[in-house]
Design an enzyme around this catalytic site. Structure first.
Site, PDB file in Angstrom:
ATOM      1  N   LYS A 144      -7.042  -3.235   0.446  1.00 40.07           N
ATOM      2  CA  LYS A 144      -8.272  -2.473   0.666  1.00 40.07           C
ATOM      3  C   LYS A 144      -9.392  -3.445   1.051  1.00 40.07           C
ATOM      4  O   LYS A 144      -9.426  -3.891   2.184  1.00 40.07           O
ATOM      5  CB  LYS A 144      -8.549  -1.621  -0.566  1.00 40.07           C
ATOM      6  CG  LYS A 144      -7.500  -0.490  -0.626  1.00 40.07           C
ATOM      7  CD  LYS A 144      -7.419   0.300  -1.886  1.00 40.07           C
ATOM      8  CE  LYS A 144      -6.351   1.380  -1.723  1.00 40.07           C
ATOM      9  NZ  LYS A 144      -5.826   1.893  -2.978  1.00 40.07           N
TER      10      LYS A 144
ATOM     11  N   SER B 194     -10.475   6.816  -6.816  1.00 41.80           N
ATOM     12  CA  SER B 194     -10.181   6.694  -5.392  1.00 41.80           C
ATOM     13  C   SER B 194     -10.658   7.867  -4.552  1.00 41.80           C
ATOM     14  O   SER B 194     -10.979   7.699  -3.384  1.00 41.80           O
ATOM     15  CB  SER B 194      -8.683   6.478  -5.188  1.00 41.80           C
ATOM     16  OG  SER B 194      -7.955   7.528  -5.784  1.00 41.80           O
TER      17      SER B 194
ATOM     18  N   HIS C 164     -10.347  -0.023  -5.825  1.00 39.74           N
ATOM     19  CA  HIS C 164     -11.479   0.198  -4.915  1.00 39.74           C
ATOM     20  C   HIS C 164     -12.754  -0.543  -5.307  1.00 39.74           C
ATOM     21  O   HIS C 164     -13.756  -0.466  -4.601  1.00 39.74           O
ATOM     22  CB  HIS C 164     -11.782   1.693  -4.809  1.00 39.74           C
ATOM     23  CG  HIS C 164     -10.664   2.467  -4.200  1.00 39.74           C
ATOM     24  ND1 HIS C 164     -10.508   2.613  -2.847  1.00 39.74           N
ATOM     25  CD2 HIS C 164      -9.607   3.099  -4.767  1.00 39.74           C
ATOM     26  CE1 HIS C 164      -9.417   3.316  -2.600  1.00 39.74           C
ATOM     27  NE2 HIS C 164      -8.852   3.626  -3.748  1.00 39.74           N
TER      28      HIS C 164
HETATM   29  C1  LIG Z   1      -4.565   2.489  -3.291  1.00 40.68           C
HETATM   30  C2  LIG Z   1      -4.449   2.571  -4.749  1.00 40.68           C
HETATM   31  C3  LIG Z   1      -3.335   2.078  -5.411  1.00 40.68           C
HETATM   32  C4  LIG Z   1      -2.109   1.628  -4.673  1.00 40.68           C
HETATM   33  O1  LIG Z   1      -2.282   0.419  -4.061  1.00 40.68           O
HETATM   34  P1  LIG Z   1      -1.322   0.026  -2.862  1.00 40.68           P
HETATM   35  O2  LIG Z   1      -1.404  -1.430  -2.749  1.00 40.68           O
HETATM   36  O3  LIG Z   1      -1.840   0.760  -1.659  1.00 40.68           O
HETATM   37  O4  LIG Z   1       0.063   0.511  -3.237  1.00 40.68           O
HETATM   38  C5  LIG Z   1      -3.343   2.054  -6.777  1.00 40.68           C
HETATM   39  N1  LIG Z   1      -4.390   2.527  -7.485  1.00 40.68           N
HETATM   40  C6  LIG Z   1      -5.468   3.052  -6.879  1.00 40.68           C
HETATM   41  C7  LIG Z   1      -6.604   3.548  -7.708  1.00 40.68           C
HETATM   42  C8  LIG Z   1      -5.529   3.093  -5.499  1.00 40.68           C
HETATM   43  O5  LIG Z   1      -6.582   3.636  -4.888  1.00 40.68           O
END
Ligand SMILES: *Cc1c(COP(=O)(O)O)cnc(C)c1O
Length: 394
Positions: A242, A182, A210
């Site tokens: 995302k 991330s 991502h």
């Molecule tokens: C954003 C993210 C999460 C968390 O996801 P949410 O739905 O925002 O709680 C988990 N793992 C990674 C690698 C992320 O980037």
């Protein structure tokens, strides 16, 4: 025991340039787009969001949400195992299973909760959980909560992961990794991690928050890009907040895996079901993402354009080919200064500091999305070139 005063703790955070502040987005001036925002009365181009496909402000998602809310109401009223599981949830789960090419999918309220649920359901005391040194905080918290022994291997080092697996004692129940990291944007060596996990009978969990929607021929993410299927990656976690511009997360895998999660994953069982209108918006997003391949192609083409331009003007880059482009700056102070200079030039890119990244590896994190225009990316590159030259000279 006396309670500790909080002020000195805050002062210490401030002294280290690590104090966090939130900016409030006052409006999105372009209808149907999130590329520009108004913050503190100023119009900025947002290069910080994870809205990779430019879907968060798409009118079809808003329409699906409004239609569903009029039909089903806003809240689900109960957890999935009581009376909160509705038709939109069921339909979205089926569509996510089909999209990922897996037997079944299970919706969670957030990616954070999906990771907690999966890891705690598959590992427990007396076993171990192996994680990449740069894994997302939610995987680390999941490992700690599981009660298993948490062990971490150097970033993307599949050989080191394999050595830890071979040591056994306690045997690893789970090997978990981000698909796309991330804060770094690089991709885990999924094929070698999968071989290692299979050789030692551990569950490989890939959190592709991502990558899903963005990578692979059909947008199925880092696992598709690596040419792997359910046999090689039995547990796939994807997020919906995302690339899909909505909210929530899912786990996809075999029938029995999903059934075990329904029985055991406490972050699934003991929480109110995601609102159905959110699931309805996500269904619209999934359909658009599948029909409009140009969105992921565009996010990747703008990424390539950004990298080529940045290289030309001497901006330091990392080894990332995904829309997450870190600009390493080496300290919290330097990263904050660069963030401020970019703001003054009309761009919003957030400084990422410790403990989100290791101290000394602070950076600006730039993200490219299908919602950006070429001239916006070029203008960002131009400003970054100026700012980085000044930072290197000082
Ligand atoms: C954003 C993210 C999460 C968390 O996801 P949410 O739905 O925002 O709680 C988990 N793992 C990674 C690698 C992320 O980037």
């Amino acid at each position: 025991m006396k309670r500790q005063p909080l002020e000195p703790a805050l002062e210490e955070i401030e002294r280290q340039h690590l104090r966090r502040h939130r900016a409030t987005v006052e409006a999105y001036p372009d209808k149907g787009s999130r590329a520009e925002v108004i913050v503190d009365g100023r119009r900025l181009i947002d290069f910080s969001s994870n809205d990779y496909l430019g879907l968060a402000a798409h009118p079809a998602l808003a329409a699906a949400m409004a239609e569903c809310a009029a039909r089903c109401g806003t809240g689900s009223g109960a957890s999935h195992l009581i009376s909160g599981h509705g038709r939109e949830h069921a339909a979205l789960e089926e569509e996510l299973a089909a999209f990922t090419g897996r037997e079944r999918a299970l919706l969670f309220s957030t990616g954070y909760m999906a990771n907690l649920g999966v890891v705690t359901a598959l590992a427990s005391r007396g076993e171990s959980v192996l994680l990449d040194r740069l894994s997302h905080a939610s995987l680390i918290d999941a490992g700690l909560l599981s009660g298993a022994r948490l062990r971490r291997y150097p970033h993307c080092d599949a050989a080191a992961a394999r050595r830890l697996l071979a040591e056994g004692a306690p045997a690893a129940a789970v090997l978990a990794t981000d698909g796309v990291f991330s804060m770094d944007g690089d991709i885990a060596p999924l094929a070698s991690l999968s071989e290692a996990a299979r050789a030692h009978d551990a569950w490989l969990v890939v959190d592709d928050a991502h990558g899903i929607g963005v990578l692979g021929r059909n947008g199925r993410g880092a696992v598709e890009l690596a040419g792997l299927g359910t046999d090689q990656v039995p547990v796939l976690v994807g997020t919906l907040g995302k690339a899909f511009g909505s909210f929530g997360a899912f786990v996809a895998g075999a029938e029995e895996l999903i059934d075990v999660l329904i029985q055991r994953a406490r972050s699934y069982i003991y929480t109110t079901a995601l609102p159905q209108p959110v699931a309805a918006a996500t269904r619209a997003a999934l359909s658009i993402a599948q029909q409009e391949a140009w969105r992921r192609e565009r996010a990747l083409a703008l990424t390539a354009r950004f990298r080529a331009g940045a290289r030309e003007v001497g901006v330091p880059l990392a080894e990332s080919t995904t829309p997450i482009q870190p600009i390493p700056l080496g300290s919290a102070r330097a990263a904050l200064r660069a963030q401020q200079a970019l703001l003054e030039a009309g761009f919003w890119a957030v400084a990422i500091r410790s403990p989100t990244v290791p101290a000394g590896q602070e950076r600006l994190r730039i993200t490219l999305t299908a919602g950006h225009r070429e001239n916006q990316v070029d203008a960002l590159v131009e400003s970054l070139g100026r700012i980085c030259a000044a930072a290197l000279a000082s």
